[in-house]
Scaffold this active site. Structure first.
Site, mmCIF file in Angstrom:
data_model
loop_
_atom_site.group_PDB
_atom_site.id
_atom_site.type_symbol
_atom_site.label_atom_id
_atom_site.label_comp_id
_atom_site.label_asym_id
_atom_site.label_seq_id
_atom_site.Cartn_x
_atom_site.Cartn_y
_atom_site.Cartn_z
ATOM 1 N N ASP A 1 -0.238 1.701 8.656
ATOM 2 C CA ASP A 1 -0.797 1.047 9.859
ATOM 3 C C ASP A 1 0.122 1.062 11.072
ATOM 4 O O ASP A 1 -0.319 0.791 12.166
ATOM 5 C CB ASP A 1 -1.052 -0.443 9.565
ATOM 6 C CG ASP A 1 -2.114 -0.644 8.521
ATOM 7 O OD1 ASP A 1 -2.773 0.340 8.184
ATOM 8 O OD2 ASP A 1 -2.277 -1.783 8.058
ATOM 9 N N GLY B 1 0.836 -1.206 0.000
ATOM 10 C CA GLY B 1 0.000 0.000 0.000
ATOM 11 C C GLY B 1 0.865 1.248 0.000
ATOM 12 O O GLY B 1 1.939 1.256 0.594
ATOM 13 N N ARG C 1 -24.005 8.536 14.649
ATOM 14 C CA ARG C 1 -23.663 8.444 13.226
ATOM 15 C C ARG C 1 -22.360 7.656 13.076
ATOM 16 O O ARG C 1 -21.528 7.646 13.985
ATOM 17 C CB ARG C 1 -23.447 9.833 12.608
ATOM 18 C CG ARG C 1 -24.586 10.809 12.852
ATOM 19 C CD ARG C 1 -25.819 10.374 12.090
ATOM 20 N NE ARG C 1 -27.022 10.894 12.725
ATOM 21 C CZ ARG C 1 -27.737 11.903 12.266
ATOM 22 N NH1 ARG C 1 -27.363 12.505 11.165
ATOM 23 N NH2 ARG C 1 -28.817 12.302 12.892
ATOM 24 N N ARG D 1 -5.919 -3.620 10.107
ATOM 25 C CA ARG D 1 -6.529 -4.953 10.126
ATOM 26 C C ARG D 1 -6.033 -5.783 11.298
ATOM 27 O O ARG D 1 -6.799 -6.424 11.986
ATOM 28 C CB ARG D 1 -6.238 -5.689 8.805
ATOM 29 C CG ARG D 1 -7.332 -5.488 7.776
ATOM 30 C CD ARG D 1 -6.881 -5.988 6.433
ATOM 31 N NE ARG D 1 -5.798 -5.147 5.922
ATOM 32 C CZ ARG D 1 -4.894 -5.542 5.032
ATOM 33 N NH1 ARG D 1 -4.905 -6.748 4.563
ATOM 34 N NH2 ARG D 1 -3.962 -4.713 4.606
HETATM 35 P P1 ATP Z 1 0.739 -3.076 3.399
HETATM 36 O O1 ATP Z 1 1.209 -3.006 4.835
HETATM 37 O O2 ATP Z 1 0.394 -1.774 2.840
HETATM 38 O O3 ATP Z 1 -0.300 -4.134 3.171
HETATM 39 P P2 ATP Z 1 2.604 -4.982 2.376
HETATM 40 O O4 ATP Z 1 3.993 -4.842 1.883
HETATM 41 O O5 ATP Z 1 2.407 -5.836 3.583
HETATM 42 O O6 ATP Z 1 2.033 -3.520 2.570
HETATM 43 P P3 ATP Z 1 1.459 -6.993 0.637
HETATM 44 O O7 ATP Z 1 0.330 -6.889 -0.330
HETATM 45 O O8 ATP Z 1 1.374 -7.987 1.721
HETATM 46 O O9 ATP Z 1 1.675 -5.517 1.195
HETATM 47 O O10 ATP Z 1 2.809 -7.279 -0.174
HETATM 48 C C1 ATP Z 1 3.170 -6.494 -1.289
HETATM 49 C C2 ATP Z 1 3.811 -7.364 -2.338
HETATM 50 O O11 ATP Z 1 4.975 -8.010 -1.777
HETATM 51 C C3 ATP Z 1 2.951 -8.507 -2.818
HETATM 52 O O12 ATP Z 1 2.056 -8.098 -3.821
HETATM 53 C C4 ATP Z 1 3.981 -9.483 -3.346
HETATM 54 O O13 ATP Z 1 4.427 -9.084 -4.608
HETATM 55 C C5 ATP Z 1 5.124 -9.317 -2.370
HETATM 56 N N1 ATP Z 1 5.009 -10.350 -1.311
HETATM 57 C C6 ATP Z 1 4.281 -10.320 -0.195
HETATM 58 N N2 ATP Z 1 4.419 -11.443 0.518
HETATM 59 C C7 ATP Z 1 5.246 -12.228 -0.200
HETATM 60 C C8 ATP Z 1 5.797 -13.544 -0.024
HETATM 61 N N3 ATP Z 1 5.499 -14.289 1.046
HETATM 62 N N4 ATP Z 1 6.623 -14.015 -0.968
HETATM 63 C C9 ATP Z 1 6.946 -13.282 -2.039
HETATM 64 N N5 ATP Z 1 6.457 -12.070 -2.264
HETATM 65 C C10 ATP Z 1 5.627 -11.522 -1.369
#
Ligand code: ATP
Length: 768
Positions: free
Chosen positions: A166, A25, A292, A210
């Site tokens: 978050d 994000g 609300r 979340r």
């Molecule tokens: P946010 O906190 O905003 O959700 P985030 O980095 O946790 O950010 P995710 O959607 O979990 O967001 O991960 C972003 C991208 O990182 C995924 O779309 C994927 O490409 C890669 N990614 C996440 N987890 C894995 C994993 N276990 N193995 C390989 N790639 C991953």
């Protein structure tokens, strides 16, 4: 894709190519991080590459991997979201996707990757690194690359920056974007507050989070919400009655409005979601409140980064490049963190594991475990929130004979967060059975007008969000009439004193402490809670009010910088407050990307001006007319008696020979800020409660004991990674520069060189 040949440094080594990407994000501050990585990489002789669209760019390669130049990231701190794009990339979750990514990295000659994202992104990064050798072997076996091509890329260097609104990553107090998001939430709740008050309504506000209730909790602390729901601290069974009981009490005490904050992942102890609409139904059916719901949604991601996120992202981006350069094949991938006020490196996978363990604990209904895995600060904020929200809980009251009369006084200029601190101190006192008294209008209010008033719950309840000083403040010191001050202390029989203010408040405390020998009325525990925009109080690295000031200044600088976009080639010399401390100028300089910062600590001299004017000539000369934003020089108000803001503006104009223009700007009292920033508010609450706890700890000591222990008159401060009380005697004797009214040493002095490096001040950067 053609393999790009890597140029060599003067010493004949290959230049390191550092890839930077944003993933998951988007979060405000990501652009500042990318800017810092790009410019620091260039300054260190490396070549920065941006990988566009997160892991998607890595998997697809081609135009999504681009070399970045110094000018490409100009003004990026002032932009929201992420300018290099982000995506959720399914392919990277699978090995074939990562194989393609490895090939693209090698073909681009990139051997280090700085990833700014949440725990998912950082997990992906670590998996990539752990598989790296296998991926290279497979590429050679499949004949997609030759052994020679992979030979020089045997080690992939990964550094994580946590960009996530978050604040859900363990091991760091703040993630890039969290305070900006909190700012958006608090602005919204502040607006809702006014309408809730007008109609005597209840509002249930749903915020993001979340698995992490940081945003909900901090919004609750900084807005004085009536109840909060967090995923990691589900309320006890029967919470409906508990919530109604608290709100009923608040209403009975005279409160006209009710705010309940619900994290989107809020659950009960059986893991059933607690939705905003269910909470609303309870408030309507049980309390008959006109209720609300407001779901803030993506507003929480929007807008530009607050000053703190810009600084955090900038300093962490710089640290990430350092970490890349210092890493060896044996170093575990680091994650750049911040603990209290210190940028640190933590093992990336440990932090990710801890973060994932929180979610697992929640799933297993081990909520104490979940809380214990969060940072200690989170748990403390929760305790503080509960302690200042629950009126009349017999379980938290101290025994009758331990109840204290505590005076609260504001000294010096107003600063954002003073009221939040006073409110929290008073509410905590009331919940413990103590009696808080406000001394109005500083020491003159006491000695001339006997302006002392006992604070009640309703009086202070609405002060969390107010700027200025509700009880009035004054710069005068107690020494103007120490005898009368003591007489009044005796008359009211105070058992403790909380001074809230800047250098004068600290000075006042040293005087009172020294007067203990002559006046027994001062033989009580006394603390000073630093509150000043100048951040110049010894004993702390952070004063409340300074963050509000920085935000006001950053907004001001953004606006004037933008005003120059039509005219081009304009330099603004902005005069910042801060007394003889260059903190505000330096930190604002980091946040807005100032070309130069002039501080009283360093002073201004003719050589400096000459070289800065020369730098301006070069950078305007090199911009090929494309530089549409203005440039900023931040000058602290006391940086030099001779080189005033006007004179510097005139000198630049004269020397520019019509090639560029200069203007001066003096934001003045705008810098005190209107509504205090959430960071100032939450820190105010935490520090104020600690101050009252300090008094409770010393309450049972005899007068002689207090007289003999200089540590009983202390400044509360954030130092490095902890909150500490330091006795004023120690501070006076060894840490105070009395002539300049500032600490002898300041942690931020070294940061000036980062402002310079990132603006290319000492050495023209290579332009495209
Ligand atoms: P946010 O906190 O905003 O959700 P985030 O980095 O946790 O950010 P995710 O959607 O979990 O967001 O991960 C972003 C991208 O990182 C995924 O779309 C994927 O490409 C890669 N990614 C996440 N987890 C894995 C994993 N276990 N193995 C390989 N790639 C991953």
């Amino acid at each position: 894709m053609m393999e790009l040949s890597r140029p060599s440094t003067a010493a004949g080594e290959k230049r390191k190519r550092i890839g930077v990407m944003t993933s998951g994000g988007d979060a405000p501050g990501m652009n500042a991080a990318v800017r810092a990585v790009v410019r620091m990489s260039i300054a260190k002789g490396c070549e920065p590459y941006a990988i566009f669209e997160g892991y998607e760019g890595l998997v697809k390669g081609g135009d999504l991997i681009k070399k970045m130049n110094w000018e490409d990231v100009r003004g990026w701190q002032s932009e929201g979201g992420t300018l290099i794009g982000t995506a959720r990339c399914k392919e990277f979750r699978e090995r074939p996707g990562r194989l393609a990514a490895a090939k693209n990295l090698i073909l681009s000659g990139i051997d280090a990757l700085i990833i700014c994202g949440g725990d998912g992104s950082l997990t992906g990064a670590d998996i990539f690194r752990s598989e790296w050798k296998g991926l290279l072997d497979e590429l050679v076996q499949n004949k997609e690359l030759t052994q020679a091509q992979t030979d020089q890329f045997q080690h992939l260097n990964i550094v994580g920056l946590v960009g996530s609104i978050d604040n859900d990553m363990s091991s760091t107090d703040a993630t890039i974007g969290a305070y900006s998001s909190l700012t958006r939430i608090c602005q919204s709740v502040d607006f809702i507050d006014a309408t809730a008050y007008s109609h005597s309504r209840a509002f249930v506000v749903e915020v993001m989070g979340r698995h992490c209730g940081w945003l909900a909790l901090m919004a609750g602390v900084s807005t004085g919400a009536d109840f909060v729901f967090l995923p990691e601290k589900p309320p006890a069974n029967g919470w409906e009655d508990e919530m109604c009981d608290i709100i009923r009490k608040h209403r009975a005490l005279g409160k006209r409005k009710t705010i309940v904050i619900v994290a989107e992942g809020a659950i009960d102890r059986e893991l059933n979601p607690i939705s905003a609409s269910y909470v609303k139904d309870i408030l309507v059916s049980k309390l008959r409140l006109d209720t609300r719901i407001t779901t803030l949604g993506h507003v929480q991601r929007g807008g530009t980064a607050c000053a703190y996120d810009r600084m955090l992202a900038t300093l962490q981006g710089v640290e990430a490049v350092e970490a890349v350069l210092e890493s060896t094949p044996d170093t575990p991938s680091p994650m750049i963190a911040i603990n209290e006020n210190k940028i640190t490196r933590k093992p990336l996978m440990d932090a990710v594991k801890l973060t994932q363990a929180v979610a697992a604990c929640i799933q297993n209904k081990d909520f104490d475990g979940a809380m214990s895995l969060r940072d200690a600060e989170f748990e403390e904020y929760h305790r503080v929130y509960v302690a200042t929200t629950k009126p009349d809980d017999p379980l938290v009251k101290v025994a009758e004979d331990k109840r204290m009369k505590i005076a609260i006084i504001h000294v010096g200029a107003p600063a954002g967060g003073m009221n939040a601190a006073t409110r929290a101190a008073a509410l905590y006192c009331l919940s413990r059975g103590h009696r808080p008294f406000a001394v109005h209008n500083g020491f003159p209010g006491l000695v001339r007008h006997n302006s002392v008033r006992e604070l009640t719950w309703l009086m202070v309840e609405s002060w969390a969000i107010r700027g200025g000083s509700e009880i009035g403040t004054n710069r005068s010191l107690p020494s103007e009439d120490m005898g009368m001050v003591a007489w009044y202390f005796q008359k009211y029989n105070f058992d403790g004193l909380l001074l809230i203010g800047g250098f004068e408040a600290y000075h006042a405390l040293t005087e009172l402490s020294e007067a203990k020998t002559s006046y027994p009325a001062f033989r009580i525990p006394m603390t000073c809670l630093p509150a000043t925009i100048s951040n110049n109080v010894p004993g702390t690295e952070f004063s409340i009010g300074s963050d509000t000031c920085l935000n006001a200044l950053v907004d001001y600088c953004d606006a004037i910088k933008q005003s120059a976009s039509a005219s081009r080639r304009r330099v603004f010399v902005v005069e910042c407050q801060g007394g003889r401390s260059g903190y505000v100028a330096t930190m604002a300089g980091l946040s807005v990307g100032a070309l130069a910062v002039y501080t009283p600590e360093e002073g201004i001299n003719i050589n400096m001006l000459q070289s800065d004017i020369e730098h301006l000539r070069e950078s305007f000369g090199n911009d090929r007319g494309m530089n549409r934003a203005g440039k900023l020089i931040l000058r602290n108000e006391k940086a030099s008696k001779t080189y005033t803001t006007e004179i510097i503006g005139d000198m630049i104009r004269e020397e520019a020979n019509g090639r560029f223009e200069s203007r001066t700007a003096i934001p003045g009292h705008v810098q005190q800020g209107g509504t205090p920033s959430p960071m100032d508010r939450v820190r105010a609450v935490r520090l104020a409660v600690r101050c009252i706890q300090f008094m409770e700890e010393h309450n049972e000591r005899s007068q002689q004991d207090i007289l003999d222990d200089p540590g009983t008159a202390a400044v509360i401060g954030i130092r490095g990674a902890s909150i500490v009380f330091t006795g004023v005697k120690e501070l006076k004797d060894s840490e105070t520069d009395w002539a300049c009214r500032r600490p002898r040493q300041a942690f931020w002095l070294d940061l000036r060189s980062i402002v310079d490096t990132l603006s290319g001040r000492h050495g023209t950067p290579p332009f495209s």
